[in-house]
Every structure is written in structure tokens, then in C-alpha cells.
Design an enzyme around this catalytic site. Structure first.
Site, PDB file in Angstrom:
ATOM      1  N   ARG A 201      -2.997  12.233  -7.079  1.00  9.94           N
ATOM      2  CA  ARG A 201      -2.429  11.832  -8.493  1.00  9.94           C
ATOM      3  C   ARG A 201      -3.341  11.739  -9.545  1.00  9.94           C
ATOM      4  O   ARG A 201      -4.225  10.802  -9.263  1.00  9.94           O
ATOM      5  CB  ARG A 201      -1.313  10.799  -8.389  1.00  9.94           C
ATOM      6  CG  ARG A 201      -0.890  10.304  -9.671  1.00  9.94           C
ATOM      7  CD  ARG A 201       0.452   9.432  -9.721  1.00  9.94           C
ATOM      8  NE  ARG A 201       0.187   8.046  -9.355  1.00  9.94           N
ATOM      9  CZ  ARG A 201       0.923   7.151  -9.556  1.00  9.94           C
ATOM     10  NH1 ARG A 201       1.969   7.249 -10.237  1.00  9.94           N
ATOM     11  NH2 ARG A 201       0.633   5.924  -9.047  1.00  9.94           N
ATOM     12  N   ASP A 490       0.278  -3.190 -10.337  1.00  5.67           N
ATOM     13  CA  ASP A 490      -0.509  -2.160 -10.647  1.00  5.67           C
ATOM     14  C   ASP A 490      -0.262  -1.768 -12.089  1.00  5.67           C
ATOM     15  O   ASP A 490       0.214  -2.704 -12.819  1.00  5.67           O
ATOM     16  CB  ASP A 490      -0.225  -0.679  -9.932  1.00  5.67           C
ATOM     17  CG  ASP A 490       1.140  -0.127 -10.258  1.00  5.67           C
ATOM     18  OD1 ASP A 490       1.891  -0.589 -11.014  1.00  5.67           O
ATOM     19  OD2 ASP A 490       1.275   0.936  -9.591  1.00  5.67           O
TER      20      ASP A 490
END
Length: 570
Positions: A201, A490
Site C-alpha cells: 500500500r 493508526d
């Protein structure tokens, strides 16, 4: 500080009207040796660490320069279009299914390329950053896929960006090792062909890489695109090796807000494969549907990427952040309750996930579920038992709804998640054949934010303040995935926390206990939250508080907290 000038040749522009063809993947031609020096294009404006020159080779940087030459301008235009969309939303214009692309949605004949080698079974994917220790733990796990995350789970320090690439480079060649400061040794425990399939990613379109400076043909020096840097380096160095291993260069694409952004990625894939001698269709992408805008364009996103697309993912945390961000100034009916009360079963979230599964399976694409934030604590059996129960319930729902796989953030959760998908899938690798014709989702259902119900509580306000400050402090120290209060936080969950504080403050929200949320109460709760935190040498709490004030308490709402924090501190 080192400065290195890299050269790259001018290249002919591809005919944008031509659709990419589908060809059988084969061995790629060597990527190196075809990038000739002509004029200065890229500068490295950061120190060169150990082995950085193995990633930042002249040929690789010349390839990055070509990517920027061709696509940086379109990226800039699409980011400008995002701003217009936000202004429209703030002025009361809701997202909608686009009338001009109705023919794409209504055409039942087209399908996406689907899974590449090694991606057929994705029932459990483990997510995590690309530092050496976390990479080894992920690859040694029993997951089917490792989402190697250079985005929300990684703080984009120069060291993390380049050493993450080195981790992947070494892993694919079977040489990845790590020794902790305490002397504990980590290494891969099996052949790389038997480890989880890697899906990489890159950073989203909104993020730059300020340690690489691109000189455009007008002579301007611009920060490089984080997306193009991450994608380009990984593809350039590893595509041939991945194909040799029987897999391929696979990507998760984050933060898309329109099918035009998907079209840009597809154009990049077509050019990059051509430039590196890869057959068209070698690259596979899974798109995270994590913005309310993208939720209305899922068919179109799949269509634009159809020759390179494996599926879509329900990026639940960023999706909630996108809801708050998009409608933050639209009045009290758009105010969401405490984050803990926004479950995947509230009506507007359920509509989003059911539409995603239906859209994917209609087009032969995988539908991948999201990540429960609960994580086990090996020192606390009660916390661990609660995490297992929460994850089992979450994954049972996803498997029952038709998802083909799901995410976990900790290796200990893999058996729990796998058991729920095994119960539905059995020996099948996925359930793409399940079309979900029973689903009919309207625009009104996607936008029914009031259906969440719930309350804003003082505990919720405290949690948001504490989580945001503690996460940002961790991020500033280079740690992008942080266990906080037995939850994996996150950048996305930190964004929810700070954006809710901004919205509650600007809507003069009153908590369930009867306290009005205002600047005074927020500052008081900030002081209380910080007073209870353990300070240590090298902590970044003062900087984190400064970031939090700027993204939660100022009249202007920064689109992403990471943008200004990166420019200022990293």
C-alpha cells in the site's frame, strides 16, 4: 546532507484514448539499462543511510522522474478537484450516483481481471508497517496475504520510507533478518514462496515526499508525490522477482475520492508496465473504499481499473473520518456519536458494506472486509478474551454478508478470523459467485447519518483527545501503528478522533452529561489527558499537543492532520 542529481529521458506520451489490453503475464524484460541521462530531473535532499543506494539507484530514480513527468500534473488537477467537491458538500450538495456514468453501472457485461497468482484466497490478511521486525512477523504468520503498509500504519519518515523498501527487497530474496536492541533475532521461518502474498500500500495522492525534489520541464522544483515514489520504487525493484516467485506486483490503493483518480492509477499501471517490459495486466490493484465520495462510484472505479483490478476493500475507519470531514459544517443532524458507538451494524455503515459486496461480486472482484481495532494483550487474559470475542463477531458478520476475506492487525487474531471464514467458505477460495441480488442500496441510505443514533459523552470526548495526542506523539517518533488502550490505532483512527472534536466544538454539542463542548472544556480535558501520560526522554508530547491544537481547535479544518505535521516535523 547529500544532494544527487539524476537524469531521465523525455518519453512520448501514450494515446490516452486507448484501453489497456489483456495479455498473459510472462517474464518481464530487465528494467535496468534503459534509462539514459539527458537532463537533471530529481534531487535527493536527505542523508543517505546504509544501503539506501541499493534502492535509490540512478535507474530507479530516473523511472520515478518519468512517472512524475507524465502524471504529476494530473495528480495536481485531481487534488484541486477534491477541494471543489468539499466546497460543494459544505454548501449543501450531497454526493450522488453520477448520471453521466449510469451506462457503466447498468452494463452487466463487463468484469474485472480478478485475482492474480497467489491472490485467489484472501480469507485473512494481516496488515502492518514495513519495518524489518513487523515484516518478518507478518510473513511468518499464517495469514494468506500481508498488506505491507507504507500509508496509515507507517509514519513517513525518510528512514521508514526507504528502509521499508529495503525490507521488502530483502524479504523477496529470502535475506530479511533483524536483531532487536535486546539481542533477539528475527528471520523468515520458511521459503518466501510459502509466506503470505504481499500486497503493497503506497501513500495516498495527498501526501508528498519532501526528501525527493522533482524538477519539472518548466524548471520548477517540486516535492515528489509520495504515491509515485512508493509505487515506483517497489515496482521497479521487485516486479521481476515477484513474477519469478509465482506471484506479482500487487497494490492497495488508498484514499481515492473518484473514478478519475482510479483512471490516473490505471494510466500509471499501463505506462509503468510498458516502460519496464511487463505484460499489460501484470499489476493487480485492490482499491480501498474509504471515502463517502468513492462509495458512490464503486462501479466506475472498478471499470477504470478493470484490466488491473482484483477487488475493493471496506476501509471502515477512514470511511467514518470521511463522513465527519465531508459533513462537518452541515448542522447537528450530521454529528456522529462517540466513535465506540459507530459500529459496522449501524444502518449507514451496513448499507456501505452491503453495496460494496454486491458491486464487487457483480463484476468478478473480491470484496475484502475491514479491520476490527481490538487487539489481544498477552499479559492480560481478560483483554485478550474480549478481543477474540469482538473479532469473532465482526468476522462472522463479514463472512455471512458475502465478503471474501478480512483484515487483522495482530498474528494472534488470525485463527479467530480464519475460523469464521472457514465456516462459510469451506474449501472454496472465495465466494465471488454470491451475487447478493437481495441488496438494494439507495443514496439516501448511504447518507442516513442520523441512523447511527447514540450519544456524545464526556468519556468519548476524553478518549478522542487522549487517543489523538498519544497517537500523534507516536507518529512523530516514527511509529505509525500504535497499541493504545488495547486498540490498534493508526492515522485513520487518529483522524476520526481529532475531526470529531472539531465538529463537536463547532456545533456547540452538549454531552449526555449536560456539558457544552467549547474551547475551555477541551483545553481543560487536554491538560488532564496530558498530565496522566508518562513522560520519557525523547518523547514528542509537546509537538503532538501543538499538532492537535492546529487540527482540532482552529477555525480552519485541515484536510489531513498528517500533511502539515509531515511538512513541519518529519
Amino acid at each position: 546532507m547529500n544532494t544527487l542529481i539524476i537524469d531521465t529521458p523525455p518519453t512520448a506520451r501514450r494515446d490516452e484514448s486507448q484501453a489497456p489490453s489483456r495479455r498473459t503475464p510472462a517474464e518481464p524484460k530487465p528494467a535496468t539499462g534503459s534509462f539514459q541521462a539527458v537532463e537533471p530531473r530529481i534531487e535527493i535532499t536527505a542523508p543517505q543511510g546504509e544501503r539506501y543506494d541499493e534502492i535509490l539507484t540512478p535507474e530507479a530514480l530516473a523511472f520515478l522522474a518519468e512517472l512524475h513527468d507524465r502524471f504529476a500534473g494530473t495528480r495536481h488537477d485531481l487534488l484541486a478537484a477534491r477541494l471543489k467537491t468539499r466546497v460543494h458538500a459544505a454548501n449543501g450538495r450531497d454526493p450522488k450516483f453520477l448520471p453521466e456514468t449510469a451506462h457503466i453501472r447498468e452494463d452487466a457485461s463487463w468484469r474485472v481481471a480478478g485475482a492474480g497468482p497467489g491472490l485467489e484466497d484472501r480469507r485473512v490478511e494481516i496488515t502492518g508497517p514495513t519495518d524489518r521486525k513487523m515484516a518478518i512477523n507478518a510473513l511468518n504468520s499464517s495469514a494468506k496475504v500481508w498488506l505491507a503498509d507504507q500509508e496509515d500504519a507507517t509514519s513517513p519518515t525518510w528512514r521508514n520510507v526507504i528502509e521499508g523498501q529495503l525490507s521488502l527487497f530483502d524479504a523477496l530474496r529470502g535475506t530479511l533478518e533483524y536483531t532487536s536492541p535486546e539481542g533477539k533475532e528475527y528471520r523468515l521461518d520458511r521459503d518466501i514462496r510459502e509466506t503470505p502474498t504481499i500486497v503493497f500500500r503506497p501513500r495516498g495522492w495527498h501526501l508528498t515526499e519532501k526528501h525527493l525534489r522533482f524538477h519539472d520541464r518548466a524548471g520548477r522544483a517540486l516535492h515528489a508525490s509520495g504515491s509515485l515514489v512508493d509505487f515506483g520504487l517497489y515496482l521497479f525493484h521487485n516486479a521481476a522477482k515477484l513474477i519469478e516467485l509465482g506471484r506479482g506486483p500487487y497494490f492497495y490503493l488508498p484514499k481515492l475520492e473518484s473514478h478519475l483518480e482510479a483512471r490516473l492509477w490505471n494510466d500509471i499501471f499501463v505506462f509503468a508496465q510498458e516502460r519496464l517490459g511487463l505484460p499489460q495486466g501484470t499489476v493487480r490493484a485492490t482499491v480501498l473504499i474509504e471515502t463517502i465520495q468513492a462509495a458512490f462510484e464503486m462501479d466506475e472505479i472498478l471499470y477504470e481499473l478493470r484490466d488491473h483490478c482484483a477487488g475493493l476493500n471496506a476501509g471502515r475507519w477512514d470511511y467514518i473520518f470521511s463522513i465527519v470531514k465531508t459533513f462537518r459544517s452541515r448542522g447537528r443532524r450530521w454529528v456522529l456519536p462517540d466513535r465506540k458507538q459507530i459500529s459496522m451494524t449501524v444502518p449507514f455503515m451496513r448499507s456501505y458494506t452491503e453495496l460494496l459486496v454486491q458491486t464487487c461480486h457483480k463484476r468478478g472482484a473480491h470484496a475484502i472486509g475491514g479491520m476490527s481495532a481490538f487487539i489481544p494483550n498477552r499479559r492480560n487474559p481478560e483483554v485478550t478474551e474480549r478481543a477474540f470475542a469482538q473479532v469473532a463477531s465482526d468476522k462472522r458478520r463479514e463472512a455471512g454478508d458475502g465478503f471474501d476475506g478480512t483484515w487483522v492487525a495482530h498474528p494472534d487474531l488470525i485463527p479467530t478470523a480464519r475460523a469464521e471464514f472457514d465456516a462459510v467458505l469451506g474449501e472454496r477460495p472465495n465466494q465471488v459467485e454470491r451475487l447478493r441480488d437481495d441488496v438494494e442500496v439507495t443514496a439516501a441510505q448511504l447518507l442516513d447519518i442520523e441512523s447511527a443514533g447514540g450519544q456524545v459523552t464526556e468519556a468519548g470526548v476524553r478518549d478522542n483527545i487522549s487517543i489523538a495526542i498519544r497517537y500523534v506523539e507516536s507518529w512523530l517518533r516514527g511509529v505509525g501503528a500504535a497499541a493504545i488502550d488495547d486498540l490498534m490505532e493508526d492515522a485513520a483512527t487518529a483522524e476520526i478522533s481529532r475531526s470529531q472534536i472539531w465538529q463537536w466544538l463547532n456545533e456547540n454539542t452538549v454531552t449526555a452529561e449536560g456539558t457544552r463542548i467549547d474551547q475551555t472544556s477541551i483545553v481543560r480535558l487536554m491538560a488532564e489527558a496530558v498530565a496522566g501520560l508518562p513522560r520519557f526522554e525523547g518523547d514528542r508530547f509537546d509537538d503532538a499537543i501543538s499538532v492537535f491544537r492546529s487540527v482540532a481547535l482552529e477555525p480552519e479544518f485541515p484536510t489531513f492532520l498528517t500533511v502539515a505535521a509531515y511538512a513541519r516535523f518529519l
